[in-house]
Design a protein around this motif. Sequence first.
Motif, PDB file in Angstrom:
ATOM      1  N   ALA A  48     113.545 -46.869 -32.413  1.00  0.00           N
ATOM      2  CA  ALA A  48     113.806 -45.442 -32.220  1.00  0.00           C
ATOM      3  C   ALA A  48     113.850 -44.710 -33.550  1.00  0.00           C
ATOM      4  CB  ALA A  48     115.120 -45.254 -31.458  1.00  0.00           C
ATOM      5  N   TYR A  49     114.500 -45.306 -34.532  1.00  0.00           N
ATOM      6  CA  TYR A  49     114.568 -44.651 -35.842  1.00  0.00           C
ATOM      7  C   TYR A  49     113.181 -44.543 -36.477  1.00  0.00           C
ATOM      8  CZ  TYR A  49     119.664 -44.716 -35.866  1.00  0.00           C
ATOM      9  OH  TYR A  49     120.993 -44.493 -35.584  1.00  0.00           O
ATOM     10  N   ASP A  50     112.379 -45.579 -36.355  1.00  0.00           N
ATOM     11  CA  ASP A  50     111.029 -45.528 -36.911  1.00  0.00           C
ATOM     12  C   ASP A  50     110.159 -44.518 -36.154  1.00  0.00           C
ATOM     13  OD1 ASP A  50     111.737 -47.449 -38.731  1.00  0.00           O
ATOM     14  OD2 ASP A  50     110.996 -49.123 -37.523  1.00  0.00           O
ATOM     15  N   ARG A  51     110.289 -44.526 -34.836  1.00  0.00           N
ATOM     16  CA  ARG A  51     109.431 -43.662 -34.026  1.00  0.00           C
ATOM     17  C   ARG A  51     109.824 -42.194 -34.144  1.00  0.00           C
ATOM     18  NH1 ARG A  51     107.937 -46.034 -28.220  1.00  0.00           N
ATOM     19  NH2 ARG A  51     107.460 -47.759 -29.647  1.00  0.00           N
ATOM     20  N   ALA A  52     111.086 -41.924 -34.493  1.00  0.00           N
ATOM     21  CA  ALA A  52     111.536 -40.536 -34.604  1.00  0.00           C
ATOM     22  C   ALA A  52     110.715 -39.766 -35.625  1.00  0.00           C
ATOM     23  CB  ALA A  52     113.022 -40.501 -34.976  1.00  0.00           C
ATOM     24  N   ASN A  53     110.399 -40.401 -36.765  1.00  0.00           N
ATOM     25  CA  ASN A  53     109.598 -39.728 -37.791  1.00  0.00           C
ATOM     26  C   ASN A  53     108.206 -39.396 -37.270  1.00  0.00           C
ATOM     27  OD1 ASN A  53     111.673 -39.897 -39.687  1.00  0.00           O
ATOM     28  ND2 ASN A  53     111.060 -41.961 -40.300  1.00  0.00           N
ATOM     29  N   GLN A  54     107.614 -40.313 -36.512  1.00  0.00           N
ATOM     30  CA  GLN A  54     106.281 -40.053 -35.969  1.00  0.00           C
ATOM     31  C   GLN A  54     106.325 -38.902 -34.965  1.00  0.00           C
ATOM     32  OE1 GLN A  54     104.463 -43.752 -34.587  1.00  0.00           O
ATOM     33  NE2 GLN A  54     105.853 -44.926 -35.871  1.00  0.00           N
ATOM     34  N   VAL A  55     107.342 -38.890 -34.119  1.00  0.00           N
ATOM     35  CA  VAL A  55     107.448 -37.818 -33.129  1.00  0.00           C
ATOM     36  C   VAL A  55     107.633 -36.475 -33.816  1.00  0.00           C
ATOM     37  CG1 VAL A  55     108.857 -36.919 -31.241  1.00  0.00           C
ATOM     38  CG2 VAL A  55     108.367 -39.371 -31.367  1.00  0.00           C
ATOM     39  N   GLU A  56     108.470 -36.426 -34.843  1.00  0.00           N
ATOM     40  CA  GLU A  56     108.686 -35.164 -35.555  1.00  0.00           C
ATOM     41  C   GLU A  56     107.388 -34.670 -36.194  1.00  0.00           C
ATOM     42  OE1 GLU A  56     111.855 -36.040 -38.238  1.00  0.00           O
ATOM     43  OE2 GLU A  56     113.383 -35.306 -36.855  1.00  0.00           O
ATOM     44  N   ASP A  57     106.596 -35.599 -36.718  1.00  0.00           N
ATOM     45  CA  ASP A  57     105.332 -35.199 -37.358  1.00  0.00           C
ATOM     46  C   ASP A  57     104.373 -34.573 -36.350  1.00  0.00           C
ATOM     47  OD1 ASP A  57     106.242 -36.062 -39.779  1.00  0.00           O
ATOM     48  OD2 ASP A  57     105.257 -38.026 -39.686  1.00  0.00           O
ATOM     49  N   VAL A  58     104.224 -35.198 -35.179  1.00  0.00           N
ATOM     50  CA  VAL A  58     103.258 -34.655 -34.213  1.00  0.00           C
ATOM     51  C   VAL A  58     103.777 -33.355 -33.604  1.00  0.00           C
ATOM     52  CG1 VAL A  58     102.314 -36.932 -33.700  1.00  0.00           C
ATOM     53  CG2 VAL A  58     104.166 -36.047 -32.299  1.00  0.00           C
ATOM     54  N   LEU A  59     105.093 -33.232 -33.424  1.00  0.00           N
ATOM     55  CA  LEU A  59     105.619 -31.970 -32.914  1.00  0.00           C
ATOM     56  C   LEU A  59     105.422 -30.854 -33.928  1.00  0.00           C
ATOM     57  CD1 LEU A  59     108.967 -33.075 -31.181  1.00  0.00           C
ATOM     58  CD2 LEU A  59     106.798 -32.468 -30.084  1.00  0.00           C
ATOM     59  N   ALA A  60     105.653 -31.167 -35.210  1.00  0.00           N
ATOM     60  CA  ALA A  60     105.431 -30.162 -36.257  1.00  0.00           C
ATOM     61  C   ALA A  60     103.969 -29.772 -36.346  1.00  0.00           C
ATOM     62  CB  ALA A  60     105.924 -30.690 -37.600  1.00  0.00           C
ATOM     63  N   GLY A  61     103.079 -30.689 -35.960  1.00  0.00           N
ATOM     64  CA  GLY A  61     101.647 -30.387 -35.986  1.00  0.00           C
ATOM     65  C   GLY A  61     101.173 -29.612 -34.774  1.00  0.00           C
ATOM     66  N   GLY A  62     102.066 -29.297 -33.835  1.00  0.00           N
ATOM     67  CA  GLY A  62     101.697 -28.473 -32.693  1.00  0.00           C
ATOM     68  C   GLY A  62     101.349 -29.252 -31.442  1.00  0.00           C
ATOM     69  N   THR A  63     101.549 -30.564 -31.433  1.00  0.00           N
ATOM     70  CA  THR A  63     101.274 -31.359 -30.233  1.00  0.00           C
ATOM     71  C   THR A  63     102.237 -30.969 -29.134  1.00  0.00           C
ATOM     72  OG1 THR A  63     100.512 -33.211 -31.579  1.00  0.00           O
ATOM     73  CG2 THR A  63     101.127 -33.693 -29.299  1.00  0.00           C
ATOM     74  N   PRO A  64     101.745 -30.708 -27.912  1.00  0.00           N
ATOM     75  CA  PRO A  64     102.650 -30.371 -26.804  1.00  0.00           C
ATOM     76  C   PRO A  64     103.676 -31.469 -26.569  1.00  0.00           C
ATOM     77  CG  PRO A  64     100.368 -29.900 -26.223  1.00  0.00           C
ATOM     78  CD  PRO A  64     100.330 -30.650 -27.523  1.00  0.00           C
ATOM     79  N   LEU A  65     104.840 -31.063 -26.115  1.00  0.00           N
ATOM     80  CA  LEU A  65     105.938 -32.015 -25.938  1.00  0.00           C
ATOM     81  C   LEU A  65     105.584 -33.095 -24.918  1.00  0.00           C
ATOM     82  CD1 LEU A  65     108.851 -32.720 -26.716  1.00  0.00           C
ATOM     83  CD2 LEU A  65     109.635 -31.239 -24.858  1.00  0.00           C
ATOM     84  N   ALA A  66     104.941 -32.717 -23.828  1.00  0.00           N
ATOM     85  CA  ALA A  66     104.590 -33.696 -22.803  1.00  0.00           C
ATOM     86  C   ALA A  66     103.622 -34.742 -23.355  1.00  0.00           C
ATOM     87  CB  ALA A  66     103.983 -32.994 -21.592  1.00  0.00           C
ATOM     88  N   GLU A  67     102.675 -34.300 -24.168  1.00  0.00           N
ATOM     89  CA  GLU A  67     101.715 -35.243 -24.754  1.00  0.00           C
ATOM     90  C   GLU A  67     102.402 -36.182 -25.735  1.00  0.00           C
ATOM     91  OE1 GLU A  67      97.825 -35.074 -27.716  1.00  0.00           O
ATOM     92  OE2 GLU A  67      98.256 -33.358 -26.410  1.00  0.00           O
ATOM     93  N   ALA A  68     103.316 -35.642 -26.550  1.00  0.00           N
ATOM     94  CA  ALA A  68     104.051 -36.481 -27.500  1.00  0.00           C
ATOM     95  C   ALA A  68     104.917 -37.494 -26.760  1.00  0.00           C
ATOM     96  CB  ALA A  68     104.912 -35.609 -28.404  1.00  0.00           C
TER      97      ALA A  68
END
Length: 633
Positions: free
Chosen positions: A384-404
């Motif tokens: 979870a800690y490792d994946r949190a950084n990846q999720v934050e990056d894609v959300l900051a890049g404009g990826t829709p929440l459902a897709e992320a």
Amino acid sequence: MLTALRRLASTWLAKLLFVLLILSFAIWGIEDIVRNFGRDGAVARVGGEAIELPEAQMAARREMQRIQRQLGGAMEITPQMSGAIARQSVESLVMDRVQRQEAARLRLAAPEAALRDYVFSIPSFQSVDGRFSRPVFDSFLRNNNLTEPAFLQLLRADLERQQMVGAVRAGASGPETLVRPLLAWERERRVANLVRLPLAAAAEPGAPTPEQLARFHENNPDRFSSPEYRRYSVAVLSPEVLAPEIEVSEADLRAAYEQRRSQFETPERRTIEQAVMLSEEAARAVAEQWRGGTDFAAIEAAARAAGGQAVSLGTTDREGMPLPELADAAFSLAAGGVSDPLQTPFGWHVVKVVSVEAGDDRGFEAVKGQVAAAVKQERALDIAYDRANQVEDVLAGGTPLAEAAQRFGLGFATVTTDSGGRTPDRGAAELPLAGGARDIALRAIFEAQPGEMPRLVEAGQTALFAFTIDEVIPPALRPLAEVEDAVRSGWTRDARRRSQEERAAALLAAVKGGQSLADAARQAGLAVQRTAPFGRGPAQGQPQPLPAELLGPVFSTPLNQATMAETAEGFAVAEVAQVLPFDPDQDQLALGQTRGTVEQAMLADLEQQYLSALRARAEVTYNAEMLGQVTAP
């Protein structure tokens, strides 16, 4: 060519260029110093003494940890709260500097012996036997991010403050002109005539007309409106969500079981008694008596007569025994067995096993599922800690929440709820969060503004969530047909309330017009109750003769006058029938207690005034730019 260069280098122009070149390299090397020259890096200054940013941040962090411990980590800290905590922490540091400087001016000091005794006397640092515990003390320092010298410095400053404040507080006394009237006021008792008008006793109103129902429905929209609903999507990253995708091999499970083996084993426990004697002969005599059936009280007496002692060690496992030799002897005997004399540095021991509680060893297969759940939880937390950084990056890049959420295996739901998590049909919405984490998420969702970009936010200690608000459905008045039963019930209760209020007001008007409450109540067909004497507050362990809502008004009403109040049951009217004054000389103990209370209040005021005066006299300046960098993470 070289000759020409040498001649040029000897001119004043070349020398000036070399000087400028050297200066430029020097300034480049100390760029930060030059750039910040003339700027104050302190958060605040007290009489010229700086409060630096790291110290202020550490103080804010400690205050935040203290608040979170008190609240159990169930409250989300907003930026506004963080800023307030930071400012309060800086102000505490300012007052600390103010008092330290005044102590230095007065040449006050805290002796090392007094400081040591102060630390040893703090109950939080003591073990169960009342002695100072070094491990407890060290744990306190770790939990509060303090070093021992820093903590001792805080205590030293506190002792110096106590010397200053003690001098200010000394000699204050509660004046009799205040103490006696205050005690008389507190202990005054009254007797009242009371008429109760509960709503349940009101006459049944006639059936409302459709027009009355419609008007009552429209005039009370807050009672018959739906709450604000929001349609939103929420994604959750937590160990519970990720655990199902984790596979653990049989070998890993067995290794984890071995690491946790002590959690699944209950060691054998024994109730043990022992005698400690000065010689082997005396120990053998005690052992023989014990084997012969002598009870423990007689063994105690015999051991004491021979210069030894007998004590019960209680019920313990092998690890709880004071010496390994005693453990070997005690745990090799059957229940009721008595050992041979055993010598240790403390003397000759004889132990008796009074009873045996068998241990329990749950094997691997019995706890395999429990071990697997624990291992998955641990690994899921790391993922979870490792994946949190990846999720934050894609959300900051404009990826829709459902897709992320789909890409990273997050828990995901799109629901419509009110702020309590209930759907429009009043059921509980299914969210990938539970308990306190669910409450934190709902509070954040209903405080956010539509259109905000999703970002991961903490919900408790291990869960992260992100959300988007798709629609805000404002409160709306429900159709009358949908809530007609509730409207009818509300109208009926309101009619009863108006009826009883009018009757209570008529009684009050009659008393103000010169009638007694008894006469006015009799004419209205109501019963009057004479209360027992009562004080300003409810008496402990005794029923309160007067509704709580009437206590304050009755003590503000003159003798033979009346007052009324709305109560939980309806309305009540009270007439002051007697005022029973209190003579302070009748209770010297109460007089002393009141004097002590007054003195403590006066001393607290004196201390506050003194500290306020010190604060006003001190030269305190704040650096607004640096103050904004003090945050409580």
